[in-house]
Design a protein around this motif. Structure first.
Motif, mmCIF file in Angstrom:
data_model
loop_
_atom_site.group_PDB
_atom_site.id
_atom_site.type_symbol
_atom_site.label_atom_id
_atom_site.label_comp_id
_atom_site.label_asym_id
_atom_site.label_seq_id
_atom_site.Cartn_x
_atom_site.Cartn_y
_atom_site.Cartn_z
ATOM 1 N N GLY A 50 36.419 30.656 7.905
ATOM 2 C CA GLY A 50 35.512 29.608 7.462
ATOM 3 C C GLY A 50 35.372 28.513 8.497
ATOM 4 O O GLY A 50 36.234 28.318 9.329
ATOM 5 N N ASN A 51 34.274 27.813 8.407
ATOM 6 C CA ASN A 51 33.979 26.769 9.385
ATOM 7 C C ASN A 51 34.731 25.491 9.070
ATOM 8 O O ASN A 51 34.807 25.078 7.923
ATOM 9 N N GLN A 52 35.267 24.889 10.090
ATOM 10 C CA GLN A 52 35.881 23.582 9.985
ATOM 11 C C GLN A 52 35.251 22.700 11.045
ATOM 12 O O GLN A 52 34.879 23.178 12.115
ATOM 13 N N PRO A 53 35.126 21.397 10.776
ATOM 14 C CA PRO A 53 34.491 20.543 11.784
ATOM 15 C C PRO A 53 35.337 20.430 13.040
ATOM 16 O O PRO A 53 36.564 20.465 12.986
ATOM 17 N N GLN A 54 34.673 20.322 14.143
ATOM 18 C CA GLN A 54 35.339 20.054 15.403
ATOM 19 C C GLN A 54 35.456 18.539 15.567
ATOM 20 O O GLN A 54 34.492 17.813 15.384
ATOM 21 N N HIS A 55 36.663 18.106 15.890
ATOM 22 C CA HIS A 55 36.930 16.682 16.072
ATOM 23 C C HIS A 55 37.038 16.410 17.566
ATOM 24 O O HIS A 55 37.813 17.070 18.256
ATOM 25 N N PHE A 56 36.262 15.442 18.016
ATOM 26 C CA PHE A 56 36.124 15.202 19.445
ATOM 27 C C PHE A 56 37.008 14.064 19.943
ATOM 28 O O PHE A 56 37.272 13.096 19.222
ATOM 29 N N GLY A 57 37.419 14.193 21.202
ATOM 30 C CA GLY A 57 38.051 13.088 21.893
ATOM 31 C C GLY A 57 36.989 12.149 22.455
ATOM 32 O O GLY A 57 35.787 12.386 22.283
ATOM 33 N N ASP A 58 37.442 11.107 23.118
ATOM 34 C CA ASP A 58 36.516 10.113 23.657
ATOM 35 C C ASP A 58 35.880 10.539 24.975
ATOM 36 O O ASP A 58 34.987 9.868 25.478
ATOM 37 N N GLY A 59 36.363 11.639 25.537
ATOM 38 C CA GLY A 59 35.747 12.174 26.743
ATOM 39 C C GLY A 59 36.313 11.615 28.028
ATOM 40 O O GLY A 59 36.982 10.566 28.048
ATOM 41 N N THR A 60 36.058 12.348 29.109
ATOM 42 C CA THR A 60 36.352 11.885 30.467
ATOM 43 C C THR A 60 35.030 11.757 31.198
ATOM 44 O O THR A 60 34.276 12.739 31.299
ATOM 45 N N ARG A 61 34.753 10.561 31.680
ATOM 46 C CA ARG A 61 33.523 10.350 32.455
ATOM 47 C C ARG A 61 33.826 10.657 33.901
ATOM 48 O O ARG A 61 34.601 9.951 34.549
ATOM 49 N N LEU A 62 33.230 11.725 34.412
ATOM 50 C CA LEU A 62 33.477 12.176 35.787
ATOM 51 C C LEU A 62 32.289 11.817 36.666
ATOM 52 O O LEU A 62 31.142 12.161 36.342
ATOM 53 N N SER A 63 32.582 11.137 37.753
ATOM 54 C CA SER A 63 31.542 10.757 38.706
ATOM 55 C C SER A 63 31.898 11.317 40.075
ATOM 56 O O SER A 63 33.003 11.059 40.582
ATOM 57 N N ILE A 64 30.978 12.070 40.637
ATOM 58 C CA ILE A 64 31.194 12.684 41.948
ATOM 59 C C ILE A 64 30.340 11.943 42.974
ATOM 60 O O ILE A 64 29.114 11.881 42.833
ATOM 61 N N LEU A 65 31.004 11.380 43.961
ATOM 62 C CA LEU A 65 30.282 10.582 44.960
ATOM 63 C C LEU A 65 29.754 11.447 46.096
ATOM 64 O O LEU A 65 30.351 12.477 46.427
#
Lengths: 117, 112
Positions: free
Chosen positions: A102-117
């Motif tokens: 059965g389906n359960q919701p996916q709970h997300f983290g706050d993320g990693t903001r990646l910037s490539i110079l």
């Protein structure tokens, strides 16, 4: 806290360098997912791990991307030889969901903001 | 292949009014799940509501309800009594075999 934890929250690196992004899922969650969110592409699925099964890598954009999940818990997403188009927010999620249960919701983290110079 | 379409890029809604966010999908799977997530400007993805493809009743969760029309392949989100804190990006997503595929999102701005 009890939520999905991601580190670092921000990462700036030079083109061509390798980066590692870490995700610590909610305790007891059997499934772990990586997504990428960028302005041009929206939210894209990358890879998911479910228990001890082989991961579904069908969303990884190139062989520069890889991920592992050690001990069924923490996961690391590695991007080798980074390119500017890799700049995005990388989101990790976890859930109790497993195929056939059965389906359960996916709970997300706050993320990693990646910037490539 | 699956596809999620959100045709409204942005909406303004007055506080205390109801708003409907459109979502249509395309899938060949017999069993699937539909999810709505909210993403405020701070960036976190917040789960709102879930509808299973075999669920006969529309899902409800507080002020959120899902208008599920399986034959039309639509799963519209209704937010009743909008609040200023509802201002955010809203994503519809379809899940099958573990993977979430997201729509482009609808930006909602609630005005006083």
């Amino acid at each position: 806290g009890a939520g999905v934890s991601q580190s670092p929250s921000n990462k700036v690196t030079e083109k061509g360098k390798d980066v590692e992004l870490r995700c610590d899922p909610i305790s007891g969650h059997t499934a772990l997912y990586w997504y990428r969110q960028s302005l041009g592409q929206g939210l894209e699925f990358l890879i998911y791990f479910q228990g001890n099964s082989a991961p579904d890598k069908s969303g990884l954009p190139s062989d520069r991307f890889s991920a592992e999940r050690t001990g069924g818990s923490v996961s690391t997403l590695t991007i080798q030889r980074t390119q500017q188009e890799d700049s995005a927010v990388y989101l990790c999620a976890s859930s109790l969901w497993a195929v056939g249960e059965g389906n359960q919701p996916q709970h997300f983290g706050d993320g990693t903001r990646l910037s490539i110079l | 292949a699956q596809k999620i379409t959100q045709t409204q890029p942005g909406m303004f809604v007055q506080e205390k009014e109801a708003v409907t966010l459109d979502c249509t999908y395309d899938t060949s799977d017999q069993s699937y799940g539909l999810f709505w997530y909210k993403q405020p400007s701070s960036g976190e993805m917040i789960f709102l509501i879930y509808q299973g493809s075999y669920d006969e009743q529309n899902a409800t969760e507080g002020r959120y309800s899902l208008n599920f029309q399986k034959a039309r392949k639509s799963a519209n989100l209704v937010i009743s009594a909008s609040q200023l804190g509802d201002s955010a990006m809203y994503f519809c997503a379809i899940e099958s075999w573990g993977k979430l595929q997201f729509g482009a999102g609808t930006q909602v701005v609630v005005t006083p």
